[in-house]
Each structure stands twice: as C-alpha cells, then as structure tokens.
Design a protein around this motif. Structure first.
Motif, short mmCIF file in Angstrom:
data_model
loop_
_atom_site.label_atom_id
_atom_site.label_comp_id
_atom_site.label_asym_id
_atom_site.label_seq_id
_atom_site.Cartn_x
_atom_site.Cartn_y
_atom_site.Cartn_z
N GLU A 38 -1.22 -4.61 -2.27
CA GLU A 38 -1.80 -3.94 -3.31
C GLU A 38 -1.16 -4.29 -4.54
OE1 GLU A 38 -0.79 0.43 -2.80
OE2 GLU A 38 -1.80 0.72 -5.04
N GLY A 39 -2.03 -4.47 -5.81
CA GLY A 39 -1.52 -5.04 -7.14
C GLY A 39 -1.56 -6.61 -7.17
N ALA A 40 -1.98 -7.22 -5.89
CA ALA A 40 -1.94 -8.85 -6.10
C ALA A 40 -3.57 -9.25 -6.36
CB ALA A 40 -1.78 -9.42 -4.82
N VAL A 64 -6.73 -4.60 1.56
CA VAL A 64 -5.70 -4.44 0.54
C VAL A 64 -4.56 -3.53 1.22
CG1 VAL A 64 -4.91 -3.70 -1.58
CG2 VAL A 64 -7.26 -4.75 -1.34
N GLN A 65 -3.39 -4.23 1.34
CA GLN A 65 -2.23 -3.24 2.06
C GLN A 65 -1.56 -2.32 1.37
OE1 GLN A 65 -2.27 -3.57 5.45
NE2 GLN A 65 -3.67 -5.10 5.50
N PRO A 66 -1.58 -1.18 1.30
CA PRO A 66 -0.77 -0.30 0.24
C PRO A 66 0.80 -0.80 0.46
CG PRO A 66 -1.95 1.02 1.93
CD PRO A 66 -1.98 -0.41 2.52
N GLN A 106 -6.48 -2.85 -5.26
CA GLN A 106 -6.38 -1.30 -4.75
C GLN A 106 -6.76 -1.39 -3.31
OE1 GLN A 106 -4.72 0.62 -6.69
NE2 GLN A 106 -4.45 -1.17 -7.93
N PRO A 107 -6.00 -0.36 -2.65
CA PRO A 107 -6.67 -0.18 -1.30
C PRO A 107 -8.33 0.12 -0.94
CG PRO A 107 -4.42 0.91 -1.47
CD PRO A 107 -5.13 0.33 -2.82
N SER A 108 -8.53 0.68 -2.27
CA SER A 108 -10.24 1.31 -2.34
C SER A 108 -10.89 0.03 -2.36
CB SER A 108 -10.36 2.11 -3.46
OG SER A 108 -9.96 1.60 -4.56
N ASP A 109 -10.58 -1.11 -2.51
CA ASP A 109 -11.27 -2.55 -2.81
C ASP A 109 -11.55 -3.08 -1.32
OD1 ASP A 109 -9.31 -3.41 -5.58
OD2 ASP A 109 -11.32 -2.37 -5.55
N TYR A 144 -21.93 -8.67 -3.96
CA TYR A 144 -22.15 -7.34 -3.35
C TYR A 144 -20.83 -7.05 -2.50
CZ TYR A 144 -27.03 -7.47 -4.58
OH TYR A 144 -28.24 -7.52 -5.21
N ARG A 145 -20.51 -5.65 -2.75
CA ARG A 145 -19.49 -5.06 -1.98
C ARG A 145 -20.21 -4.15 -1.15
NH1 ARG A 145 -15.85 -1.77 -5.85
NH2 ARG A 145 -17.32 -0.41 -5.83
#
Lengths: 111, 113
Positions: free
Chosen positions: A15-17, A109-111, A80-83, A36-37
C-alpha cells in the motif's frame, strides 16, 4: 505471438507504492489504447485511454505510450487495497473495428 | 438507459439446447459489441454492430452463434445446440462510435451442463 500481451501476474505491491502495469502489442499501426479495471466477478470498467506518444495523467493514474517500442503502460501512484483487481489492456488495431484485449494483469495491493 | 443492461444475469442450460442473450445499450450509442470471457481468461471478441452498417461477425466461433440488432437498440446473441465449451460470461458493451472506449454491461454467466 499474441496481438496484445500482458504479464498475468499477480503483481504484488505494498500500500502506498507505485504499481506499474505493462502491455505490448504487435500491430505497429494501432492508434488507440485503453486500460480497463476488472474486479473479480464484475465487468470491465474504463480507466484511461491514450492516443498519442507520451504520458497522460488522471488523478493517481498515468498512462504511458511508446509507439516506436509498441508498448503501453499504466502507473498507479499511492496504490490502495481497493486498486486490487485485474487490469486489461485493449488496443484498436488497424483494420479492426473492435478492441483487442490482453488477458490482463492481476494486481494485489497489500495493506 | 443509464447503463448497458444485459439479461438474464445467469443462465444454466442443458447441452444441446438453444439460448438467447439480450443486451440493451446506452441510449444514443451507435456501436455495440459482444465479447466472451471464459473463467480466468481475457475477453474474446464475438461480433460488432455500428448503426445500420453490416455487422462485423469475424469473431463468431462457429455457425451455432448468431446475433441481431434492431437499429441502434436492443441486440440478441443466440447460441444454438449449446456445448459445454460455450460456458462463459458473455459481455455486451456499447460506445458512441468505435473510436471511443466502451461501457460494459454486467454480463450473462452461461453454464452448459
């Protein structure tokens, strides 16, 4: 050779990277490029499109296009983890009226 | 409508039966596309409609597959004599024309047993 190639992943980032997703394509005449996601079990949603060489920024997302090297990339800043999702690269090839999609890169994405 | 609407959302059918999938695009979108996505795979192009032009059927995998579109509105994808390998999510998308990104519907998950 696939027309649109992506590493299937998973690509794991903290996370944050910055997450960097890459895509190469075989048709040198391709003009339009899309990212696309796709969340698990959901349909793809358009994040970015790019037509010209260089960078295009939209919030935390930057698309980069290099037609000479036939690659397009997507950078996600402050991940973010939501990504966490699968990111599909799509290309409008010459002579084709529909987009050709890559198989996607799974981002975690690891918290 | 506000988005691309697909029905049914899920369909379980027996091998050999025919199925019909429906797509209602965003109002004003002249281009409509059908794609297929097998589990864990990318999107496979099936067919493209643009206004009143002849459709691009180059992605249809066999003559068991057909699709129609009435003007710039609803489209139906028909699969005859379904086979187990037809099991997939069938995604419909629409766009203003074929130079724009697509808006996808939520898909129809087809399971052939």
């Amino acid at each position: 050779q696939k027309e649109v190639e992506q590493n299937s992943g998973p690509l794991s980032v903290p996370e944050g990277a910055i997450a960097s997703l890459n895509c190469t394509y075989s048709d040198r005449g391709s003009q339009s490029f899309f990212w696309y996601r796709q969340y698990s079990g959901k349909s793809p949603e358009l994040i970015m499109f790019i037509y010209s060489n260089g960078d295009k920024e939209d919030g935390r997302f930057t698309a980069q296009l290099n037609k000479a090297s036939q690659y397009v990339s997507l950078l996600i800043r402050d991940s973010q983890p939501s990504d966490s999702a699968t990111y599909l690269c799509a290309v409008k090839n010459t002579g084709r009226r529909a987009l050709t999609f890559g198989s996607g890169t799974r981002l975690q994405v690891q918290p | 409508g506000a988005g691309v609407s697909q029905s049914p959302s899920n369909k379980v059918t027996e091998k050999g039966k025919d199925v019909e999938l429906r797509c209602d695009p965003i109002s004003g979108h002249t281009a409509l596309y059908w794609y297929r996505q097998r589990l864990g795979q990318g999107l496979e192009f099936l067919i493209y409609f643009q206004g009143n032009s002849a459709p691009d059927k180059s992605g249809l995998p066999s003559d068991r597959f057909s699709a129609e579109r009435t003007g710039e509105s609803v489209s139906t994808l028909t699969i005859q004599r379904t086979q187990q390998e037809d099991s997939a999510v069938y995604l419909c998308a629409s766009s203003l024309d074929n130079n724009y990104g697509y808006t996808f519907g939520s898909g129809t998950r087809l399971t052939v047993v």
